[in-house]
Design a protein around this motif. Structure first.
Motif, PDB file in Angstrom:
ATOM      1  N   SER A  14       6.523  -5.923  -5.489  1.00 26.11           N
ATOM      2  CA  SER A  14       5.916  -4.624  -5.178  1.00 26.11           C
ATOM      3  C   SER A  14       6.039  -3.691  -6.376  1.00 26.11           C
ATOM      4  O   SER A  14       6.885  -3.904  -7.260  1.00 26.11           O
ATOM      5  CB  SER A  14       6.593  -3.985  -3.967  1.00 26.11           C
ATOM      6  OG  SER A  14       7.789  -3.343  -4.347  1.00 26.11           O
ATOM      7  N   PRO A  15       5.216  -2.645  -6.421  1.00 28.73           N
ATOM      8  CA  PRO A  15       5.299  -1.684  -7.530  1.00 28.73           C
ATOM      9  C   PRO A  15       6.674  -1.040  -7.676  1.00 28.73           C
ATOM     10  O   PRO A  15       7.052  -0.626  -8.768  1.00 28.73           O
ATOM     11  CB  PRO A  15       4.231  -0.646  -7.169  1.00 28.73           C
ATOM     12  CG  PRO A  15       3.244  -1.388  -6.343  1.00 28.73           C
ATOM     13  CD  PRO A  15       4.074  -2.353  -5.529  1.00 28.73           C
ATOM     14  N   VAL A  30      -2.778  -7.811 -11.437  1.00 26.23           N
ATOM     15  CA  VAL A  30      -2.553  -6.954 -10.275  1.00 26.23           C
ATOM     16  C   VAL A  30      -3.226  -7.590  -9.061  1.00 26.23           C
ATOM     17  O   VAL A  30      -4.395  -7.994  -9.123  1.00 26.23           O
ATOM     18  CB  VAL A  30      -3.094  -5.535 -10.508  1.00 26.23           C
ATOM     19  CG1 VAL A  30      -2.861  -4.665  -9.256  1.00 26.23           C
ATOM     20  CG2 VAL A  30      -2.420  -4.897 -11.717  1.00 26.23           C
ATOM     21  N   ASP A  32      -3.947  -7.225  -4.853  1.00 31.09           N
ATOM     22  CA  ASP A  32      -3.947  -6.494  -3.589  1.00 31.09           C
ATOM     23  C   ASP A  32      -4.983  -7.173  -2.700  1.00 31.09           C
ATOM     24  O   ASP A  32      -6.131  -6.747  -2.607  1.00 31.09           O
ATOM     25  CB  ASP A  32      -4.290  -5.019  -3.802  1.00 31.09           C
ATOM     26  CG  ASP A  32      -4.187  -4.199  -2.517  1.00 31.09           C
ATOM     27  OD1 ASP A  32      -3.829  -4.764  -1.475  1.00 31.09           O
ATOM     28  OD2 ASP A  32      -4.472  -2.983  -2.565  1.00 31.09           O
ATOM     29  N   THR A  37      -8.120  -5.582  -4.574  1.00 29.80           N
ATOM     30  CA  THR A  37      -8.493  -6.476  -5.677  1.00 29.80           C
ATOM     31  C   THR A  37      -9.537  -7.495  -5.244  1.00 29.80           C
ATOM     32  O   THR A  37     -10.311  -7.986  -6.065  1.00 29.80           O
ATOM     33  CB  THR A  37      -7.271  -7.167  -6.309  1.00 29.80           C
ATOM     34  OG1 THR A  37      -6.606  -7.990  -5.339  1.00 29.80           O
ATOM     35  CG2 THR A  37      -6.296  -6.143  -6.868  1.00 29.80           C
ATOM     36  N   ASN A 107      -2.858   1.283  -1.988  1.00 27.18           N
ATOM     37  CA  ASN A 107      -1.880   0.532  -2.773  1.00 27.18           C
ATOM     38  C   ASN A 107      -2.407   0.010  -4.108  1.00 27.18           C
ATOM     39  O   ASN A 107      -1.754   0.138  -5.136  1.00 27.18           O
ATOM     40  CB  ASN A 107      -1.375  -0.664  -1.938  1.00 27.18           C
ATOM     41  CG  ASN A 107      -0.827  -0.242  -0.593  1.00 27.18           C
ATOM     42  OD1 ASN A 107       0.180   0.444  -0.508  1.00 27.18           O
ATOM     43  ND2 ASN A 107      -1.497  -0.651   0.481  1.00 27.18           N
ATOM     44  N   GLY A 108      -3.581  -0.610  -4.093  1.00 26.53           N
ATOM     45  CA  GLY A 108      -4.058  -1.344  -5.260  1.00 26.53           C
ATOM     46  C   GLY A 108      -4.300  -0.498  -6.490  1.00 26.53           C
ATOM     47  O   GLY A 108      -3.883  -0.852  -7.594  1.00 26.53           O
ATOM     48  N   ALA A 111      -1.112   0.496  -8.179  1.00 26.55           N
ATOM     49  CA  ALA A 111      -0.521  -0.587  -8.972  1.00 26.55           C
ATOM     50  C   ALA A 111      -1.264  -0.796 -10.282  1.00 26.55           C
ATOM     51  O   ALA A 111      -0.659  -1.072 -11.330  1.00 26.55           O
ATOM     52  CB  ALA A 111      -0.507  -1.878  -8.150  1.00 26.55           C
ATOM     53  N   SER A 148       0.725  -5.533  -5.032  1.00 26.46           N
ATOM     54  CA  SER A 148       0.614  -4.103  -4.726  1.00 26.46           C
ATOM     55  C   SER A 148       1.424  -3.717  -3.498  1.00 26.46           C
ATOM     56  O   SER A 148       1.781  -2.554  -3.324  1.00 26.46           O
ATOM     57  CB  SER A 148      -0.857  -3.725  -4.515  1.00 26.46           C
ATOM     58  OG  SER A 148      -1.601  -3.949  -5.688  1.00 26.46           O
ATOM     59  N   ASP A 158      -0.045 -10.619  -0.564  1.00 29.54           N
ATOM     60  CA  ASP A 158       0.031 -10.540  -2.032  1.00 29.54           C
ATOM     61  C   ASP A 158       1.007 -11.576  -2.577  1.00 29.54           C
ATOM     62  O   ASP A 158       0.796 -12.144  -3.652  1.00 29.54           O
ATOM     63  CB  ASP A 158       0.456  -9.134  -2.468  1.00 29.54           C
ATOM     64  CG  ASP A 158      -0.595  -8.086  -2.167  1.00 29.54           C
ATOM     65  OD1 ASP A 158      -1.729  -8.454  -1.798  1.00 29.54           O
ATOM     66  OD2 ASP A 158      -0.284  -6.880  -2.296  1.00 29.54           O
TER      67      ASP A 158
END
Length: 249
Positions: A14-15, A30, A32, A37, A107-108, A111, A148, A158
């Motif tokens: 995770s970030p 990256v 997600d 993504t 989220n994506g 990140a 992400s 992920d």
């Protein structure tokens, strides 16, 4: 090639853990999967010129007010006042071909911004799994697979995607892994690979999206290799990486 000569591939769940990994890698992928993504990869594959990732709703609204096509998602839903969110089906719209699309997600995009300091940032998903793996193997550089997650927390989808990429790279015998997170991701993927959709039935984000009647999005995002493009971050925009790829049958 000895083990010491191999490039590294590692998974960051995770970030929130990114700071522990960032200094050791030349390429960051990256991920997600549900859904940023997957949507970005699909959009670039369907002719969108560029996707501009932004972190905040306020920044996205500035672009919207300046005439840009803007997609915005929070908590799985389209943000009020924006035409669409991060559904990959929205990114297939033929009217978007040749255009730049601004995107902000829960989220994506966060990140992506976090990883932007890395020498090379590309976008990975299950949809473009094999082409990403093939390109990474050809680069033979140290690779960080950044999940992400969900609001900085671990998530399964992920991790499965990162495990799938790590598995291919390690199996090439050109890469090695040193972190337990990478070994865990690889074995979670191997447990799930026969039916990822069923494996994720009880996952938190799949349940979240099911409540929003987004099961078709989920099915699409969990379908490997229906996309042949790799988005790469260039000057703050995600554009199509110039790379010819033909699947091996």
């Amino acid at each position: 090639m000895t083990l010491e000569d191999r490039a590294r591939v590692e998974v960051c769940f995770s970030p929130k853990q990114y700071e522990l990994y960032k200094s050791d890698f030349q390429i960051c992928v990256v991920i997600d999967v549900l859904r940023a993504t997957s949507a970005i990869s699909t959009g670039i594959d369907n002719g969108i010129e560029a996707v501009i990732p932004v972190s905040s709703i306020d920044e996205a609204r500035e672009y919207l007010n300046n005439g840009y096509t803007v997609a915005a998602e929070r908590g799985g839903e389209v943000v009020e006042g924006f035409p669409f969110g991060n559904s990959p089906y929205a990114f297939m719209d033929p009217s978007l071909k040749g255009k730049e699309v601004v995107l902000t997600t829960t989220n994506g995009t966060k990140a992506i911004h976090m990883a932007s300091e890395m020498p090379t940032v590309i976008i990975g998903s299950l949809n473009n799994l094999d082409v990403v793996c093939r390109w990474l193997i050809e680069q033979r550089k140290d690779v960080l697979l950044l999940g992400s997650g969900w609001k900085d927390k671990f998530n399964l989808e992920d991790t499965i995607c990162a495990g799938a990429i790590a598995d291919q790279l390690i199996e090439s015998r050109l890469f090695k892994a040193e972190e337990d997170s990478t070994i865990a991701a690889k074995f979670i993927y191997r447990s799930a690979r026969e039916n990822i959709f069923s494996f994720l039935r009880a996952s938190s984000h799949r349940r979240r999206l099911r409540r929003l009647n987004l099961n078709e999005d989920v099915k699409y995002c969990l379908t490997p290799n229906n996309v042949r493009s790799i988005p790469i971050l260039k000057d703050g925009k995600l554009v199509k990486l110039a790379y010819e790829y033909e699947p091996v049958h």
